[in-house]
Design an enzyme around this catalytic site. Structure first.
Site, PDB file in Angstrom:
ATOM      1  N   HIS A  79       0.809  -1.216   0.000  1.00  0.00           N
ATOM      2  CA  HIS A  79       0.000   0.000   0.000  1.00  0.00           C
ATOM      3  C   HIS A  79       0.845   1.270   0.000  1.00  0.00           C
ATOM      4  CE1 HIS A  79      -4.271  -1.506   0.878  1.00  0.00           C
ATOM      5  NE2 HIS A  79      -3.548  -2.558   0.581  1.00  0.00           N
ATOM      6  N   ASP A  80       2.025   1.224   0.600  1.00  0.00           N
ATOM      7  CA  ASP A  80       2.872   2.414   0.559  1.00  0.00           C
ATOM      8  C   ASP A  80       3.509   2.572  -0.824  1.00  0.00           C
ATOM      9  OD1 ASP A  80       4.060   4.718   1.605  1.00  0.00           O
ATOM     10  OD2 ASP A  80       5.913   3.642   2.112  1.00  0.00           O
ATOM     11  N   ASP A  87       7.516   5.752   0.351  1.00  0.00           N
ATOM     12  CA  ASP A  87       7.961   7.003   0.955  1.00  0.00           C
ATOM     13  C   ASP A  87       7.284   7.227   2.305  1.00  0.00           C
ATOM     14  OD1 ASP A  87       5.361   7.425   0.249  1.00  0.00           O
ATOM     15  OD2 ASP A  87       5.783   8.923  -1.296  1.00  0.00           O
ATOM     16  N   PRO A 175      -5.952  -1.128  -5.485  1.00  0.00           N
ATOM     17  CA  PRO A 175      -7.129  -1.773  -6.079  1.00  0.00           C
ATOM     18  C   PRO A 175      -8.199  -2.112  -5.053  1.00  0.00           C
ATOM     19  CG  PRO A 175      -5.193  -3.224  -6.215  1.00  0.00           C
ATOM     20  CD  PRO A 175      -4.750  -1.969  -5.540  1.00  0.00           C
ATOM     21  N   HIS A 205      -1.215 -13.158  -0.683  1.00  0.00           N
ATOM     22  CA  HIS A 205      -2.511 -13.586  -0.141  1.00  0.00           C
ATOM     23  C   HIS A 205      -2.489 -15.039   0.318  1.00  0.00           C
ATOM     24  CE1 HIS A 205      -4.749 -10.061  -2.318  1.00  0.00           C
ATOM     25  NE2 HIS A 205      -4.073  -9.670  -1.258  1.00  0.00           N
ATOM     26  N   SER A 206      -1.313 -15.567   0.475  1.00  0.00           N
ATOM     27  CA  SER A 206      -1.126 -16.856   1.138  1.00  0.00           C
ATOM     28  C   SER A 206      -1.215 -16.694   2.655  1.00  0.00           C
ATOM     29  CB  SER A 206       0.247 -17.403   0.755  1.00  0.00           C
ATOM     30  OG  SER A 206       0.593 -18.496   1.548  1.00  0.00           O
ATOM     31  N   ASP A 263       3.794 -19.375   1.514  1.00  0.00           N
ATOM     32  CA  ASP A 263       4.216 -20.479   0.640  1.00  0.00           C
ATOM     33  C   ASP A 263       3.315 -20.552  -0.585  1.00  0.00           C
ATOM     34  OD1 ASP A 263       1.830 -21.335   1.650  1.00  0.00           O
ATOM     35  OD2 ASP A 263       2.614 -23.102   2.661  1.00  0.00           O
TER      36      ASP A 263
HETATM   37  C1  HEM Z   1      -3.219  -6.239  -6.652  1.00  0.00           C
HETATM   38  C2  HEM Z   1      -4.371  -6.626  -6.200  1.00  0.00           C
HETATM   39  C3  HEM Z   1      -4.702  -6.761  -4.748  1.00  0.00           C
HETATM   40  C4  HEM Z   1      -5.933  -6.608  -4.250  1.00  0.00           C
HETATM   41  C5  HEM Z   1      -7.219  -6.323  -5.024  1.00  0.00           C
HETATM   42  C6  HEM Z   1      -5.834  -6.807  -2.823  1.00  0.00           C
HETATM   43  C7  HEM Z   1      -6.887  -6.733  -1.946  1.00  0.00           C
HETATM   44  C8  HEM Z   1      -6.863  -7.146  -0.641  1.00  0.00           C
HETATM   45  C9  HEM Z   1      -8.001  -7.235   0.218  1.00  0.00           C
HETATM   46  C10 HEM Z   1      -9.424  -6.849  -0.154  1.00  0.00           C
HETATM   47  C11 HEM Z   1      -7.587  -7.711   1.407  1.00  0.00           C
HETATM   48  C12 HEM Z   1      -8.437  -8.005   2.637  1.00  0.00           C
HETATM   49  C13 HEM Z   1      -8.619  -6.793   3.514  1.00  0.00           C
HETATM   50  C14 HEM Z   1      -9.548  -7.124   4.648  1.00  0.00           C
HETATM   51  O1  HEM Z   1     -10.725  -7.392   4.375  1.00  0.00           O
HETATM   52  O2  HEM Z   1      -9.106  -7.129   5.813  1.00  0.00           O
HETATM   53  C15 HEM Z   1      -6.170  -7.941   1.291  1.00  0.00           C
HETATM   54  C16 HEM Z   1      -5.385  -8.437   2.300  1.00  0.00           C
HETATM   55  C17 HEM Z   1      -4.018  -8.555   2.209  1.00  0.00           C
HETATM   56  N1  HEM Z   1      -3.233  -8.164   1.134  1.00  0.00           N
HETATM   57 FE1  HEM Z   1      -3.881  -7.673  -0.688  1.00  0.00          FE
HETATM   58  N2  HEM Z   1      -4.530  -7.058  -2.496  1.00  0.00           N
HETATM   59  C18 HEM Z   1      -3.786  -7.029  -3.647  1.00  0.00           C
HETATM   60  C19 HEM Z   1      -2.437  -7.207  -3.741  1.00  0.00           C
HETATM   61  C20 HEM Z   1      -1.592  -7.418  -2.673  1.00  0.00           C
HETATM   62  C21 HEM Z   1      -0.158  -7.415  -2.735  1.00  0.00           C
HETATM   63  C22 HEM Z   1       0.652  -7.180  -4.005  1.00  0.00           C
HETATM   64  C23 HEM Z   1       0.288  -7.637  -1.482  1.00  0.00           C
HETATM   65  C24 HEM Z   1       1.698  -7.709  -0.964  1.00  0.00           C
HETATM   66  C25 HEM Z   1       2.771  -7.906  -1.699  1.00  0.00           C
HETATM   67  C26 HEM Z   1      -0.867  -7.816  -0.634  1.00  0.00           C
HETATM   68  C27 HEM Z   1      -0.833  -8.137   0.701  1.00  0.00           C
HETATM   69  C28 HEM Z   1      -1.931  -8.408   1.475  1.00  0.00           C
HETATM   70  C29 HEM Z   1      -1.861  -8.984   2.803  1.00  0.00           C
HETATM   71  C30 HEM Z   1      -0.606  -9.437   3.527  1.00  0.00           C
HETATM   72  C31 HEM Z   1      -3.182  -9.073   3.273  1.00  0.00           C
HETATM   73  C32 HEM Z   1      -3.655  -9.618   4.630  1.00  0.00           C
HETATM   74  C33 HEM Z   1      -3.723  -8.504   5.629  1.00  0.00           C
HETATM   75  C34 HEM Z   1      -4.087  -8.921   7.050  1.00  0.00           C
HETATM   76  O3  HEM Z   1      -4.524 -10.045   7.283  1.00  0.00           O
HETATM   77  O4  HEM Z   1      -3.925  -8.077   7.945  1.00  0.00           O
HETATM   78  N3  HEM Z   1      -1.982  -7.643  -1.394  1.00  0.00           N
HETATM   79  N4  HEM Z   1      -5.746  -7.574   0.033  1.00  0.00           N
END
Ligand code: HEM
Ligand SMILES: *[C@@H]1O[C@H](CO)[C@@H](O)[C@H](O)[C@H]1NC(C)=O
Length: 335
Positions: A79-80, A87, A175, A205-206, A263
């Site tokens: 997100h950053d 930054d 996104p 998202h693993s 993983d």
């Molecule tokens: C590019 C398309 C992506 C979309 C649409 C997306 C969207 C989301 C959404 C909707 C959540 C759940 C938020 C919630 O309901 O609490 C999430 C969680 C998460 N995303 Fe993504 N994400 C994307 C890419 C990424 C990338 C590239 C990373 C890191 C390299 C990432 C890391 C994470 C992590 C670690 C979580 C879990 C957070 C937690 O449990 O506290 N995401 N993401």
């Protein structure tokens, strides 16, 4: 230059060599004194030699107290860095009328921000006003990934902190939960991240969770046919109503098998129609991404190698360096 040289003339070839040498010197001088520095490995080796060790220790201590901090550091990096650059603009608090990036809807579910300040405070005690919050975002993710049994990446440092929040850009760059894969791929491509690296980055998202507000669209009124029916039943059990209270902590884990391990289980899950978000599931129906999904699902080491490459690209997106920006004292506020 060489074309004008008289063949066999000793004098003119030494002159040419001298010219080349001064050109080289000029280039080197430009590199070192342009004030536009570059990211480099262990940027703080001289100014704060213990910085990386302190951050590593803090990340480990926090992980043993609250395992999900490591998950947060990974999401923070995304997100950053995706908004303008890495930054630390993400970390700024809302001030008089300007909603912060982290308070935006797109940051829904983000947590553990207060512990970033704990890491920063430990670094400040050792070296005041030396190590940027932007590098803390990047290094905490680097070490968080290791705690989650992901790869050891080794990222460059030397980033500076923004003096402003880019909250007006969040909607364009972060996104939505229901964003399409095609749009996400072009977003990544716009910052120099190729399709294979993008597929690997989604492997983040693993770990972690998705709240029901971000899931119900695929469950109610009818179940998205790309979800495995048994899995849909499970998800409906986790999210029993179509209108969950956004404040209620109803969620499903991204990966039920190994929820805290970075993983390749994610790729097996989506091949089995157990993707939580549309973007996750679409990785298996898009002919450009499916071959990578299959490859990653079969080989965790290969996934880790591509994930590392993706994280490196993301972490080097458009940094502030040299005399741009500042080194924040408190990651929540500009100095
Ligand atoms: C590019 C398309 C992506 C979309 C649409 C997306 C969207 C989301 C959404 C909707 C959540 C759940 C938020 C919630 O309901 O609490 C999430 C969680 C998460 N995303 Fe993504 N994400 C994307 C890419 C990424 C990338 C590239 C990373 C890191 C390299 C990432 C890391 C994470 C992590 C670690 C979580 C879990 C957070 C937690 O449990 O506290 N995401 N993401
Ligand atoms: C995505 O979700 C938002 C809010 O949950 C909704 O308003 C929007 O219509 C959805 N977009 C698509 C393309 O389904």
């Amino acid at each position: 230059m060489v074309a004008h040289q008289k063949p066999g003339s000793f004098r003119s070839s030494t002159m040419a060599a001298k010219n080349h040498l001064s050109l080289l010197l000029l280039l080197l001088l430009q590199l070192f004194y342009s004030g536009r520095g570059e990211l480099q490995m262990n940027y703080y080796a001289k100014s704060c030699p213990k910085a990386e060790e302190i951050i590593k220790q803090q990340v480990a201590d926090l992980y043993y107290e609250h395992g999900n901090t490591a998950v947060s550091w990974l999401r923070n990096l995304f997100h950053d860095c995706i908004v303008k650059s890495c930054d630390a603009s993400l970390l700024l608090e809302t001030v008089t009328g300007v909603e912060s990036e982290k308070d935006s809807d797109r940051s829904f579910g983000m947590r553990n921000f207060k512990y970033v300040n704990k890491i920063k405070a430990a670094v400040e005690r050792e070296c005041p006003l030396t190590v940027s919050c932007a590098d803390i975002v990047v290094l905490s993710a680097q070490y968080g990934i290791v705690m989650l049994k992901g790869p050891e990446i080794g990222l460059k440092t030397g980033r500076r902190d923004s003096k402003v929040s880019y909250s007006h850009l969040v909607e364009a760059f972060v996104p939505r939960h229901n964003e399409s894969l095609v749009n996400v791929l072009s977003l990544f491509s716009s910052i120099g991240i190729d399709t294979e690296a993008a597929v690997a980055l989604l492997g983040a998202h693993s770990v972690g969770r998705v709240h029901c507000v971000n899931l119900v669209e695929r469950l109610y009124p009818s179940v998205d046919p790309t979800i495995d029916p048994e899995y849909a039943k499970y998800l409906k059990g986790r999210c029993p109503t179509p209108n969950p209270n956004p404040k209620a902590v109803l969620y499903s884990r991204n990966d039920r098998e190994t929820p805290m391990i970075l993983d390749n289980m994610y790729y097996s899950n989506i091949l089995n129609h157990k993707g939580l978000l549309i973007v996750d599931q679409e990785l298996t129906s898009n002919p450009l991404t499916l071959p990578y999904v299959t490859k990653f699902a079969a080989d965790n080491q290969y996934f880790h190698a591509q994930f590392s490459r993706g994280i490196r690209l993301l972490s080097e997106n458009n940094p502030l360096t040299g005399d741009e920006g500042e080194i924040r004292k408190d990651c929540r506020f500009v100095n």
